[in-house]
Structure formats: structure tokens, C-alpha cells
Design a protein around this motif. Structure first.
Motif, short mmCIF file in Angstrom:
data_model
loop_
_atom_site.label_atom_id
_atom_site.label_comp_id
_atom_site.label_asym_id
_atom_site.label_seq_id
_atom_site.Cartn_x
_atom_site.Cartn_y
_atom_site.Cartn_z
N GLU A 78 10.29 5.17 3.50
CA GLU A 78 10.08 5.41 4.93
C GLU A 78 8.61 5.21 5.29
OE1 GLU A 78 13.30 9.01 5.63
OE2 GLU A 78 11.39 9.48 4.67
N LEU A 79 7.74 5.65 4.38
CA LEU A 79 6.30 5.53 4.62
C LEU A 79 5.90 4.05 4.66
CD1 LEU A 79 3.59 6.92 4.98
CD2 LEU A 79 3.40 7.07 2.49
N THR A 80 6.43 3.27 3.74
CA THR A 80 6.14 1.83 3.73
C THR A 80 6.57 1.18 5.04
OG1 THR A 80 6.46 1.80 1.34
CG2 THR A 80 6.56 -0.32 2.45
N THR A 81 7.73 1.55 5.54
CA THR A 81 8.22 1.00 6.81
C THR A 81 7.33 1.44 7.97
OG1 THR A 81 10.45 1.07 5.94
CG2 THR A 81 10.24 0.82 8.31
N LEU A 82 6.97 2.71 7.99
CA LEU A 82 6.11 3.21 9.08
C LEU A 82 4.75 2.50 9.06
CD1 LEU A 82 5.59 6.62 10.59
CD2 LEU A 82 3.60 5.59 9.51
N ARG A 83 4.16 2.36 7.86
CA ARG A 83 2.87 1.66 7.74
C ARG A 83 2.99 0.24 8.27
NH1 ARG A 83 1.62 3.34 2.23
NH2 ARG A 83 2.59 1.38 1.67
N ARG A 84 4.05 -0.42 7.86
CA ARG A 84 4.24 -1.82 8.24
C ARG A 84 4.42 -1.98 9.75
NH1 ARG A 84 9.77 -3.90 6.24
NH2 ARG A 84 10.31 -3.26 8.35
N ASP A 85 5.19 -1.08 10.37
CA ASP A 85 5.56 -1.25 11.77
C ASP A 85 4.57 -0.61 12.74
OD1 ASP A 85 7.77 -2.57 10.88
OD2 ASP A 85 9.15 -0.89 11.13
N ARG A 86 3.81 0.40 12.30
CA ARG A 86 3.07 1.19 13.28
C ARG A 86 1.58 1.31 13.00
NH1 ARG A 86 6.96 6.35 14.29
NH2 ARG A 86 5.27 6.90 15.72
N ILE A 87 1.13 0.80 11.84
CA ILE A 87 -0.28 0.95 11.48
C ILE A 87 -0.86 -0.43 11.16
CG2 ILE A 87 -1.90 1.98 9.83
CD1 ILE A 87 0.01 4.31 9.50
N GLY A 88 -2.11 -0.66 11.61
CA GLY A 88 -2.83 -1.88 11.25
C GLY A 88 -3.98 -1.54 10.32
N PHE A 89 -4.30 -2.46 9.40
CA PHE A 89 -5.37 -2.24 8.44
C PHE A 89 -6.38 -3.38 8.48
CE2 PHE A 89 -1.70 -0.02 6.66
CZ PHE A 89 -2.25 1.21 6.40
N VAL A 90 -7.67 -3.00 8.42
CA VAL A 90 -8.74 -3.99 8.21
C VAL A 90 -9.61 -3.44 7.09
CG1 VAL A 90 -10.70 -5.20 9.24
CG2 VAL A 90 -8.73 -4.61 10.68
N PHE A 91 -9.83 -4.27 6.06
CA PHE A 91 -10.62 -3.84 4.90
C PHE A 91 -11.92 -4.61 4.82
CE2 PHE A 91 -6.20 -2.88 3.94
CZ PHE A 91 -6.30 -1.56 3.51
N GLN A 92 -12.86 -4.05 4.08
CA GLN A 92 -14.16 -4.68 3.88
C GLN A 92 -14.00 -6.08 3.32
OE1 GLN A 92 -16.70 -2.08 1.67
NE2 GLN A 92 -18.33 -3.58 1.45
N SER A 93 -13.00 -6.23 2.44
CA SER A 93 -12.85 -7.46 1.67
C SER A 93 -11.89 -8.47 2.30
CB SER A 93 -12.37 -7.09 0.27
OG SER A 93 -11.30 -6.16 0.35
N PHE A 94 -11.57 -8.36 3.58
CA PHE A 94 -10.74 -9.28 4.37
C PHE A 94 -9.28 -9.33 3.90
CE2 PHE A 94 -14.87 -11.99 4.16
CZ PHE A 94 -15.56 -11.10 4.96
N ASN A 95 -9.07 -9.51 2.57
CA ASN A 95 -7.72 -9.55 2.00
C ASN A 95 -6.83 -10.61 2.65
OD1 ASN A 95 -8.68 -7.45 0.54
ND2 ASN A 95 -7.27 -5.91 1.29
N LEU A 96 -7.38 -11.82 2.83
CA LEU A 96 -6.57 -12.93 3.33
C LEU A 96 -5.96 -13.70 2.16
CD1 LEU A 96 -9.00 -14.27 6.10
CD2 LEU A 96 -7.11 -12.64 6.35
N ILE A 97 -4.85 -14.39 2.42
CA ILE A 97 -4.21 -15.21 1.39
C ILE A 97 -4.86 -16.59 1.44
CG2 ILE A 97 -2.03 -16.16 0.55
CD1 ILE A 97 -1.83 -13.15 0.67
#
Ligand code: ADP
Ligand code: ADP
Length: 232
Positions: A78-97
């Protein structure tokens, strides 16, 4: 109502003699449509607070509400789903593919969730972040500031209730950092986005509405309408 509420949050790492109390009863309200900075000395608990509040790490005790949901009570799935649908993340290291272009990176979380972007919203985000002529470039063809703006667009394109940014300007020169901060600021002012940002930099914090200061795992001070001069 606040976009998120942190209540009496405690995080203890390790056991016995080696125990570290990284968070010691932290309570913070994150008002909807507000840009908040978390500041404090190294080791004061900023990253731990960010990770626990964003549901990336489990707290030892206390509650974190995103909207009405206590995320500390959710099962992993449930937490994974909530994070995916309702939270955005930006990290120092960009984390782009690296093998995907900017547009593909921006749309990846939605694609993984099986969701289609709202085309008008996608256009608004792309134009506001200034990436229109960079959409077919891969990360290696972009400057650091452009890469972080791609990461910001990726965080916003799903219309999250709250965005967590962990030292988003930490790897950028001041010009690129300012571009990123200006975009975050505009997303608050123009879209009503709620953002929480960990930063060491008083100039970065001066772009926010409110600074929460941590020391030794506790909230020790708070400042409204911060300026770099007031923080120093
Ligand atoms: P900050 O982000 O303000 O530098 P952190 O949240 O990273 O602070 O760390 C707070 C405290 O918790 C520090 O004493 C740090 O050493 C400790 N800590 C952080 N992560 C871990 C971990 N995974 N295991 C053990 N101790 C940790
Ligand atoms: P920093 O911002 O301190 O440089 P990172 O950006 O590499 O650190 O990531 C901080 C933590 O968040 C790491 O423990 C990492 O595993 C986790 N993390 C990074 N990106 C994601 C993500 N997209 N989803 C979930 N967890 C992530």
C-alpha cells in the motif's frame, strides 16, 4: 488542511550501546501550497526526517499523515502505491535513466503505474521548466541543471500532493541551482504545489516560504519569509 503532518516522529538506528536517536519527537505540519525548507547541521536528522516523512524509510514511532492517510500504518504494498501515486521525489543525484531521453524519463513513473499523462498538464510543466527544446536529449547530452529540471518535471507530471526534494541543488553550480529553485518556486506559486526541501544552502532556503531548523533530531526553530541574511 495540511498536505502532510508529521507527529512525534522518532527514529532510532542500531541497538544497545550503538544506538543513535536520529529523530527525537519531531512534529511538523506541511501546509498545502507551501514551500518548506528543512535546515540544520550535518547529522541533525534532515535526511532521516525526509525519508521517514516520504515513506522511504520506517520510523521507530510516531505518525506521518499524507492527506488523511497515516502512512506509518500501511503495509509495504500500500505504501509503494501511495508513494507512486501521491508523492514526488527529487534527489541530489538526479537519478535519471541514461538510456532514455528527457521525455521518456519524465513519463517513466506514469508509464510504470500504467497511467497516461494529462497532455495539457505535461505541456504546462515542460514549458514552465524550460525543457521544450531538450525533450529528445539523453541525460549525457544535458547540463547538470537541465538534468535536475528533468527530474523536477518527472516529480511534478503525476500531480503529486507533495514533493520531497533532498538537497536538489547540492550537485549544481549556483546558476543551475537558481534555475531549479526558480522552477520549484513557480510550481508553488502557479500550480499550488506543496514542496519540502532539505538544504544546507541559505540562498536556496531563501526561495522558500518557511524554514524548519533541526538540531540533534529535534525541531529547534522556525522562520517565515526567510532571507539568506536572516538565516546566516
Ligand atoms: P542529516 O541529514 O541532517 O545530515 P541524518 O538524518 O543523515 O542527518 O543523520 C542523523 C543521525 O543518524 C546521524 O547521527 C547519523 O550518523 C545517523 N544515521 C543516519 N543514517 C543511519 C543509518 N543508516 N544507520 C545508523 N545511523 C544512521
Ligand atoms: P542523496 O540525495 O543523499 O545524494 P540519493 O539521491 O542517492 O541520496 O538517495 C537517497 C536515498 O533514497 C537512498 O537510500 C536511495 O536508495 C533512495 N532513493 C533514491 N531514489 C529513489 C526513488 N526514486 N525511489 C525510492 N527511493 C529512492
Amino acid at each position: 488542511a495540511p498536505a502532510a503532518r508529521v507527529r512525534d516522529l522518532t527514529k532510532v538506528y542500531g541497538k544497545g550501546e550503538a544506538q543513535v536517536r536520529a529523530l527525537d519527537g519531531v512534529s511538523v505540519d506541511l501546509a498545502s501550497g507551501e514551500f518548506t525548507a528543512i535546515m540544520g547541521p550535518s547529522g541533525s536528522g534532515k535526511s532521516t526526517l525526509m525519508h521517514c516523512a516520504a515513506g522511504l524509510d520506517a520510523a521507530t514511532s510516531g505518525e506521518v499523515f499524507v492527506g488523511d492517510v497515516d502512512i506509518t500504518a500501511l503495509r509495504d504494498k500500500e505504501l509503494t502505491t501511495l508513494r507512486r501515486d501521491r508523492i514526488g521525489f527529487v534527489f541530489q543525484s538526479f537519478n535519471l535513466i541514461p538510456t532514455l531521453d528527457a521525455q521518456e524519463n519524465i513519463l517513466l513513473p506514469l508509464a510504470i503505474a500504467g497511467r497516461k499523462p494529462d497532455p495539457a498538464w505535461f505541456d504546462t510543466v515542460i514549458d514552465t521548466v524550460g525543457l521544450r527544446d531538450r525533450l529528445d536529449h539523453r541525460p549525457s547530452e544535458l547540463s547538470g541543471g537541465q538534468q535536475q529540471r528533468v527530474a523536477c518535471a518527472r516529480a511534478l507530471v503525476s500531480k503529486p500532493e507533495i514533493v520531497f526534494a533532498d538537497e536538489p541543488t547540492g550537485n549544481l553550480d549556483s546558476t543551475s541551482g537558481t534555475e531549479v529553485l526558480n522552477f520549484l518556486r513557480r510550481s508553488v506559486d502557479e500550480f499550488g504545489q506543496t514542496i519540502v526541501m532539505v538544504t544546507h544552502d541559505p540562498v536556496a532556503a531563501a526561495h522558500t516560504d518557511r524554514v524548519v531548523f533541526l538540531a540533534d533530531g529535534k525541531v529547534v526553530d522556525e522562520m517565515r519569509e526567510p532571507t539568506a541574511a536572516k538565516i546566516l
